[in-house]
Write an enzyme that holds these catalytic residues in place. Structure first.
Site, PDB file in Angstrom:
ATOM      1  N   GLU B  44       0.852  -1.194   0.000  1.00  9.24           N
ATOM      2  CA  GLU B  44       0.000   0.000   0.000  1.00  9.24           C
ATOM      3  C   GLU B  44       0.888   1.245   0.000  1.00  9.24           C
ATOM      4  O   GLU B  44       1.809   1.357   0.809  1.00  9.24           O
ATOM      5  CB  GLU B  44      -0.859  -0.035   1.271  1.00  9.24           C
ATOM      6  CG  GLU B  44      -1.792   1.150   1.435  1.00  9.24           C
ATOM      7  CD  GLU B  44      -2.604   1.048   2.734  1.00  9.24           C
ATOM      8  OE1 GLU B  44      -2.272   0.198   3.600  1.00  9.24           O
ATOM      9  OE2 GLU B  44      -3.580   1.819   2.879  1.00  9.24           O
ATOM     10  N   LYS B 128      -9.060   2.423  -2.203  1.00  2.54           N
ATOM     11  CA  LYS B 128      -9.442   1.790  -0.939  1.00  2.54           C
ATOM     12  C   LYS B 128     -10.839   2.245  -0.510  1.00  2.54           C
ATOM     13  O   LYS B 128     -11.118   3.450  -0.511  1.00  2.54           O
ATOM     14  CB  LYS B 128      -8.402   2.210   0.098  1.00  2.54           C
ATOM     15  CG  LYS B 128      -8.452   1.514   1.430  1.00  2.54           C
ATOM     16  CD  LYS B 128      -7.265   2.039   2.281  1.00  2.54           C
ATOM     17  CE  LYS B 128      -7.114   1.350   3.605  1.00  2.54           C
ATOM     18  NZ  LYS B 128      -5.915   1.837   4.327  1.00  2.54           N
ATOM     19  N   CYS B 164      -5.554  -3.156   2.268  1.00  2.00           N
ATOM     20  CA  CYS B 164      -5.439  -3.155   3.735  1.00  2.00           C
ATOM     21  C   CYS B 164      -6.773  -3.267   4.475  1.00  2.00           C
ATOM     22  O   CYS B 164      -7.351  -4.331   4.539  1.00  2.00           O
ATOM     23  CB  CYS B 164      -4.656  -1.907   4.163  1.00  2.00           C
ATOM     24  SG  CYS B 164      -3.693  -2.178   5.680  1.00  2.00           S
ATOM     25  N   SER B 191       0.842  -2.041   7.083  1.00  2.00           N
ATOM     26  CA  SER B 191       0.361  -2.461   8.395  1.00  2.00           C
ATOM     27  C   SER B 191       1.518  -2.456   9.374  1.00  2.00           C
ATOM     28  O   SER B 191       2.447  -3.249   9.250  1.00  2.00           O
ATOM     29  CB  SER B 191      -0.239  -3.865   8.268  1.00  2.00           C
ATOM     30  OG  SER B 191      -0.695  -4.333   9.512  1.00  2.00           O
ATOM     31  N   GLY B 325      24.017   9.663  26.026  1.00  3.13           N
ATOM     32  CA  GLY B 325      24.637   9.625  27.333  1.00  3.13           C
ATOM     33  C   GLY B 325      24.597   8.201  27.871  1.00  3.13           C
ATOM     34  O   GLY B 325      23.572   7.535  27.775  1.00  3.13           O
ATOM     35  N   LEU B 326      25.698   7.732  28.417  1.00  3.40           N
ATOM     36  CA  LEU B 326      25.736   6.404  29.030  1.00  3.40           C
ATOM     37  C   LEU B 326      25.832   6.577  30.538  1.00  3.40           C
ATOM     38  O   LEU B 326      26.839   7.079  31.041  1.00  3.40           O
ATOM     39  CB  LEU B 326      26.940   5.600  28.514  1.00  3.40           C
ATOM     40  CG  LEU B 326      26.978   5.296  27.013  1.00  3.40           C
ATOM     41  CD1 LEU B 326      28.210   4.448  26.687  1.00  3.40           C
ATOM     42  CD2 LEU B 326      25.707   4.586  26.560  1.00  3.40           C
ATOM     43  N   SER B 332      20.067   3.245  29.017  1.00  6.17           N
ATOM     44  CA  SER B 332      21.054   3.731  28.048  1.00  6.17           C
ATOM     45  C   SER B 332      21.859   2.568  27.485  1.00  6.17           C
ATOM     46  O   SER B 332      22.266   2.599  26.316  1.00  6.17           O
ATOM     47  CB  SER B 332      21.956   4.798  28.675  1.00  6.17           C
ATOM     48  OG  SER B 332      22.640   4.313  29.798  1.00  6.17           O
ATOM     49  N   THR B 426      17.001   8.251  25.974  1.00  7.00           N
ATOM     50  CA  THR B 426      16.956   6.843  26.376  1.00  7.00           C
ATOM     51  C   THR B 426      15.818   6.500  27.333  1.00  7.00           C
ATOM     52  O   THR B 426      15.802   5.407  27.903  1.00  7.00           O
ATOM     53  CB  THR B 426      18.305   6.446  27.019  1.00  7.00           C
ATOM     54  OG1 THR B 426      18.477   7.224  28.212  1.00  7.00           O
ATOM     55  CG2 THR B 426      19.467   6.714  26.078  1.00  7.00           C
ATOM     56  N   LYS B 547       4.917  17.342  28.973  1.00  4.04           N
ATOM     57  CA  LYS B 547       6.276  16.885  28.698  1.00  4.04           C
ATOM     58  C   LYS B 547       6.279  15.919  27.522  1.00  4.04           C
ATOM     59  O   LYS B 547       7.158  15.967  26.655  1.00  4.04           O
ATOM     60  CB  LYS B 547       6.842  16.135  29.910  1.00  4.04           C
ATOM     61  CG  LYS B 547       7.325  16.989  31.050  1.00  4.04           C
ATOM     62  CD  LYS B 547       8.136  16.085  31.985  1.00  4.04           C
ATOM     63  CE  LYS B 547       8.416  16.732  33.304  1.00  4.04           C
ATOM     64  NZ  LYS B 547       9.206  15.838  34.185  1.00  4.04           N
TER      65      LYS B 547
END
Lengths: 578, 578
Positions: B44, B128, B164, B191, B325-326, B332, B426, B547
């Site tokens: 599609e 469709k 679909c 899909s 950042g780790l 992370s 993360t 947020k």
């Protein structure tokens, strides 16, 4: 002809706040009854707030809304207001999901409804037939359309009831119910403000009234809800097209008007129309004077819309004050004055955050603004906070420019976290369109008061606001220098916006064609704009989508605002001239 | 029974890139023809990409798409592929806007279409009928529904074509075209993947095949497009329910299968069905071996979906590397391994940014991860950058905690601006739900790889990924300590997530009920969760909407992802138990 006294209450609901919204309706009912009204109508979804978005798919919310309708009818009766016929808009459900027509909406379990309350009973419920599903509206996602029509016979006048979009559709329920020879058509609305929308809305109401020789009473909610500002502007128009009453924009108001509709006849009702008979009894009162508000000019309407959108976002989300960076430029100046008009200058905190690249006037203009408006003002130089990043990371060019904006953001957010102020972000629509801002820098904040006003419109608003002050013998709040100086982000020495962008009149012209009118780049060029400039601008617009998605909401005041009004992918590789 | 050789091409289109998407189809056509296929079908909107959102309302885009269909048919012919019947999905238009049923969608000017290309001609176009308008789909906003049916007679087999959602609706066009006694039903799909969706999709295809004794060929696109990941998994099922062929998930693939459908009869076609006859001629080839992929287990499917979503966001948006950042924590670590699997470890930059509150293990676990994975690793302590803010602003409590996260954000964004890396954020779904993050701090970034995976799912994925490595004789990439230690944001001494939040198993249970199942707070409590905890969690979820609106997109892998799948107001004052 019989006389009916109508009361149309322009209430300002908060989405979800069934108890508070109900209280607003009770208050209007008390006043309406005291002033002898036979019938009170409030806006579309005035009990639940609008738009409720996916709350429409939460069964517990719908049940609570339905319970509140019942409770309100009983409360009206207990308060001695049972004679008043009250028409209240609300979400209704949950219903079994239904597949309608060729659309698949198996998740919709709600209806957008209006109930008629009388003598402590919910006498009947009408559900909206025509569900807008364009622009900012997603009603086909939220609602099952209604399929019944309703006529109330009140004091021997047949009153038809419809909701918002129903009025707009030719051949819709309005046509059907008017076949029933109703004397009065009441329409409940939640119709958001847009510039120049009144040039469409009032003529529509007038056309419906005159084409059927029926009185039309149009009641709209008022207030800000996220990115929408409902302007009220409720109106009653008679069959000759005359305005019988009109409520002021952008404020809560109870509009009371005596109308003299034609009496009901015994001709049979069209199929699928339900008739209920109600007979409010109370002492009649002398004819009342007409209440017809006059609309102010365009800039004042726009200003008022922005003020209300900002005030309601602050108030309804539990804030008491706002903070914003004052650069000395026009955008932050206009935002500061909007905030002062919305909340009072004592609730506005402006911070000048000069850097090594800030001109002297950026600080003096900010200070001048703060003095004129009387807002809280402080200066926080950023050099001491910028330097360690430069020393640690060694940033140059754009990275160093963005750094300054991000340090300012950390300052504003720190002050916000410490004192509970809502941070306002001051970007205009032109900047937002082309991504001329630093993400997580000057774009930080919970609300963006002028995000739907292009730069040229910001200047016009500033001029208007100053002239308005002068006309009232007040000090113009915006320093002339903030209006007249060339715009600059001041992130490097001598920087001006038109180093990077075309002049704003050209930019805004291209944006109007590309964004608002949805023309392809080739069609924009065909309007006479320079090819290279058009290609640069449209590429910037496409590439800034990821930033816009992470931006604050702000009041939609145009026919095409960024946000849910314009939904485009981030991942997008345009084909030339498409 | 006649033999037809079908080719189903699982292509990975980019929205808007008509030329590039067309090239993918040409490539598939070359291979299909070389392998003796009679007919090639792609997914599609494979020519335009999916979803195109409001590009559907841009006339120039629709014209360009239609031109590309014509161009593709000519190009196929010029390349000597004119005998191959090619079915290509694309947006079509512009059409006059039409009001359909009870919905008002006066802005829709496009159709969601599939064209049949043969001998250099566009032989027919199907549109469709059934437009999904729930979950992440807004097709009633975008499209006018089709109202004609299409049957192709190819080598004396009647082949019906649907798109679909048409397949999902009982009594839809599928039923109608199967009345025509078609031997083969081809359905073009876009899909998206969801966990456990295969438990719905394959049974549906099988049911349609068996209930009508017809072969069903289901072709899906593949690839990441913003928040959606299309998984491919194209399949051909015969009238007995047997899987004749199945393409692997999450990769481009050309699935070729020989089918033996029943021959066309002379019985008259149902009303409104258009019949076209096509006769591809080329040398026949020996029967081919079956190509039936086996689905991996749930965790591996989920992992693969996240990898593809991330890879395609990076690649399609022109990035070559990512930075994150780790912290030494699980989130992370999982994001870093996903990125390494998506892009190669050499394109992944990890930065450890210890503060005064960071434990020793936060740095050593990050370093351990970097070594195991082989990604670029650096350490950038933040104290020197945090202190000037503290000295200038005097921040305490939450404001001081957020400050650390925001300084890290400025570091990451500075490195991103300097080196062109895409920043990954993360956060997991549990955090996102309750707002347990610092806005403009750890939430910064262009893409959020695990935003739709709850914390408990992140642990499960980490365990699975390590076990997967062991099963292949590789080093488990995620340090055991990152999996086993208690989660902490480390923004104050000794802080742990469960100081503030309920334990994650409880939190995720409440979120499943409140967010995914849309229960009201009272109904969640009735499931057995503690009342105070439920009220706290649901309040956090409601309040974090602002947020989430400003957060990065990330791949939807559940039945209810934050984002366009769940649309709720920011301004919302809930009524108790609603």
């Amino acid at each position: 002809m019989p006389r009916l006294r109508l009361a149309l209450a322009q209430t300002n609901p908060v989405v979800g706040d069934l108890v508070g919204n109900s209280r607003q309706i009770m208050k209007a009912a008390h006043e309406a009854a005291a002033r002898g009204a036979d019938l009170l109508a409030v806006g579309e979804m005035a009990l639940t707030g609008y738009p409720i978005e996916d709350l429409a798919s939460r069964p517990s919310f719908l049940k609570a809304a339905r319970n509140e309708v019942t409770h309100l009818s009983q409360e009206l009766h207990s308060a001695g207001l049972g004679e008043l016929v009250v028409i209240v808009g609300h979400a209704d459900g949950p219903f079994e999901p239904r597949l309608i027509g060729t659309s698949s909406a198996p998740t919709a379990i709600a209806r957008n409804s209006a109930s008629v309350l009388h003598h402590g009973q919910v006498m009947a419920t009408y559900s909206k037939h025509h569900l807008p599903n364009y622009s900012v509206f997603d009603e086909y996602r939220s609602f099952i359309p209604g399929d019944e029509l309703l006529v109330m016979r009140v004091k021997n006048v047949d009153i038809a009831l419809v909701i918002c979009e129903d009025l707009w559709r030719d051949g819709g329920p309005v046509g059907r119910v008017l076949e029933s020879d109703a004397g009065l058509l009441i329409t409940l609305n939640a119709s958001p403000f847009e510039r120049d929308k009144d040039e469409v809305r009032l003529p529509l109401v007038t056309r419906r009234a005159t084409e059927t020789d029926t009185i039309v009473a149009y009641v709209n909610i008022v207030g800000g809800q996220d990115d929408l500002v409902f302007d009220g502007d409720s109106v009653v128009v008679d069959g000759s097209g005359r305005i019988l009453a009109r409520a002021p924009q952008f404020q809560e108001h109870l509009l009371i008007v005596d109308v003299h509709p034609k009496e009901a006849t015994d001709s049979p009702l069209p199929e699928n129309v339900r008739l209920i008979s109600l007979d409010p009894r109370h002492p009649s009162q002398p004819e009342i004077t007409q209440d017809v508000a006059v609309l102010p000019d365009d800039n004042q309407q726009l200003w008022n819309a922005l003020v209300l959108g900002l005030r309601d976002y602050v108030r309804k989300n539990g804030f008491r004050s706002v903070i914003l960076g004052l650069s000395g430029g026009i955008d932050s100046a206009v935002c500061a004055v909007l905030a002062a008009d919305a909340l009072g200058a004592g609730s506005v905190y402006g911070v000048s955050m000069p850097s090594q690249h800030s001109s002297h006037h950026s600080r003096s203009d900010a200070e001048d603004l703060a003095e004129r408006v009387g807002l809280h003002y402080s200066v926080q130089a950023i050099a001491a906070m910028v330097e360690p990043f430069e020393a640690e990371l060694g940033l140059h060019g754009l990275a160093a420019e963005n750094l300054q904006a991000r340090v300012r953001a950390v300052v504003l957010m720190g002050l916000s976290n410490s004192h509970g102020h809502l941070v306002l972000t001051t970007g205009n629509k032109s900047e937002l369109a082309v991504g001329y801002s630093t993400i997580y820098g000057d774009s930080v904040g919970g609300f963006a008061p002028i995000k739907d006003v292009p730069k040229s419109g910001v200047w016009a608003l500033a001029e208007w606001r100053n002239a308005f002050a002068l006309s009232r013998g007040e000090t113009p709040p915006i320093p002339e220098n903030s209006i007249s100086k060339p715009p600059s982000a001041e992130l490097r020495p001598g920087q001006q916006d038109d180093d990077t962008l075309p002049p704003y009149d050209v930019l805004d012209g291209i944006l109007e064609a590309y964004v608002t009118r949805k023309l392809g780049a080739a069609d924009v060029i065909a309007l006479g704009f320079d090819e290279t400039t058009v290609n640069e601008v449209t590429t910037l617009v496409d590439r800034a989508e990821w930033k816009r998605r992470q931006g604050a909401i702000g009041p939609k005041v145009s026919g095409m605002a960024f946000g849910r009004d314009r939904r485009l992918p981030i991942t997008y590789r345009p084909t030339k001239n498409s």
